[in-house]
Motif scaffolding. Structure first.
Motif, PDB file in Angstrom:
ATOM      1  N   CYS A  47      -6.918   6.604  -7.149  1.00  0.00           N
ATOM      2  CA  CYS A  47      -8.028   5.958  -6.445  1.00  0.00           C
ATOM      3  C   CYS A  47      -9.306   6.789  -6.505  1.00  0.00           C
ATOM      4  O   CYS A  47     -10.404   6.258  -6.357  1.00  0.00           O
ATOM      5  CB  CYS A  47      -7.663   5.721  -4.987  1.00  0.00           C
TER       6      CYS A  47
ATOM      7  N   CYS B 181      -5.275   3.003   1.453  1.00  0.00           N
ATOM      8  CA  CYS B 181      -6.109   1.898   0.994  1.00  0.00           C
ATOM      9  C   CYS B 181      -6.406   0.967   2.168  1.00  0.00           C
ATOM     10  O   CYS B 181      -5.480   0.509   2.845  1.00  0.00           O
ATOM     11  CB  CYS B 181      -5.376   1.140  -0.102  1.00  0.00           C
TER      12      CYS B 181
ATOM     13  N   TYR C  61      -4.824  -2.565   1.425  1.00  0.00           N
ATOM     14  CA  TYR C  61      -3.499  -2.405   0.809  1.00  0.00           C
ATOM     15  C   TYR C  61      -2.745  -3.734   0.675  1.00  0.00           C
ATOM     16  O   TYR C  61      -2.150  -4.021  -0.355  1.00  0.00           O
ATOM     17  CB  TYR C  61      -2.669  -1.403   1.621  1.00  0.00           C
TER      18      TYR C  61
ATOM     19  N   ARG D 165      -4.529  -5.624  -2.160  1.00  0.00           N
ATOM     20  CA  ARG D 165      -5.068  -4.798  -3.238  1.00  0.00           C
ATOM     21  C   ARG D 165      -4.892  -5.474  -4.598  1.00  0.00           C
ATOM     22  O   ARG D 165      -4.040  -6.352  -4.754  1.00  0.00           O
ATOM     23  CB  ARG D 165      -4.401  -3.419  -3.235  1.00  0.00           C
TER      24      ARG D 165
ATOM     25  N   CYS E 124      -3.409  -2.128  -9.009  1.00  0.00           N
ATOM     26  CA  CYS E 124      -3.047  -1.068  -8.056  1.00  0.00           C
ATOM     27  C   CYS E 124      -1.597  -1.222  -7.585  1.00  0.00           C
ATOM     28  O   CYS E 124      -0.879  -0.232  -7.468  1.00  0.00           O
ATOM     29  CB  CYS E 124      -3.974  -1.094  -6.833  1.00  0.00           C
TER      30      CYS E 124
END
Length: 176
Positions: free
Chosen positions: A65, A122, A125, A128, A132
């Motif tokens: 990231c 994140c 998340y 995402r 990812c």
């Protein structure tokens, strides 16, 4: 003690040094695997992936990231923009750029705008990008098709680096 519930924290300084020392060797090894197409590679990558996650804690790293950008598909953009209460157009304008060479939507900045640098978590998340969610693509049904991805990722991802190192050790042991 490292256990499945207590993986080792990643030391990015040590990782960077290991990459500098071994990146070429590991990439050559992966190129050799691509040409040899060894039997049992898929099964081996599944076993090694399990061992890898027992030893590496992604939340102590988040190098992917910090140093890389996922590609955002149209579905990703639609899903994430809805989650953020934005139109897809506004989302792209605020957070993404279009890479004309690869024809991909990518993050406009690094580290990723959705990474909380204090926790390495994140903020989106649950929604995402698919890129990812699948990262670092360690074991796939056809491992041979992902060796080129590992060549790139060993430079950024300690889990990928560890897996490729283990693969190399196993092939060297089996060829003796």
């Amino acid at each position: 003690m490292i256990t499945p519930t207590n993986p080792k924290a990643v030391n990015l300084r040590q990782f960077k040094k290991k990459v500098e020392d071994n990146k070429r060797k590991l990439r050559r090894f992966l190129t050799k695997l691509e040409s040899q197409r060894p039997a049992g590679l898929d099964k081996m990558t599944v076993e090694i992936e399990k061992e890898t996650w027992e030893k590496i804690d992604c939340l102590t790293c988040a190098n992917c990231c910090k140093k890389m950008s996922p590609t955002f598909t149209t579905k990703d953009i639609t899903r994430i923009s809805a989650h953020l209460g934005m139109t897809p157009g506004a989302f792209k304008e605020k957070w993404l750029f279009f890479d004309k060479k690869d024809k991909d939507w990518m993050n406009v900045k690094q580290p990723c705008q959705f990474l909380d640098l204090k926790t390495n978590m994140c903020s989106i998340y649950e929604v995402r990008p698919a890129d990812c969610a699948g990262f670092p693509h360690l074991s796939k049904k056809k491992a041979i098709d992902y060796l080129h991805v590992h060549k790139q990722n060993i430079e950024y991802c300690p889990a990928t680096y560890s897996m490729v190192e283990r693969m190399k050790e196993r092939f060297q042991t089996s060829s003796k």
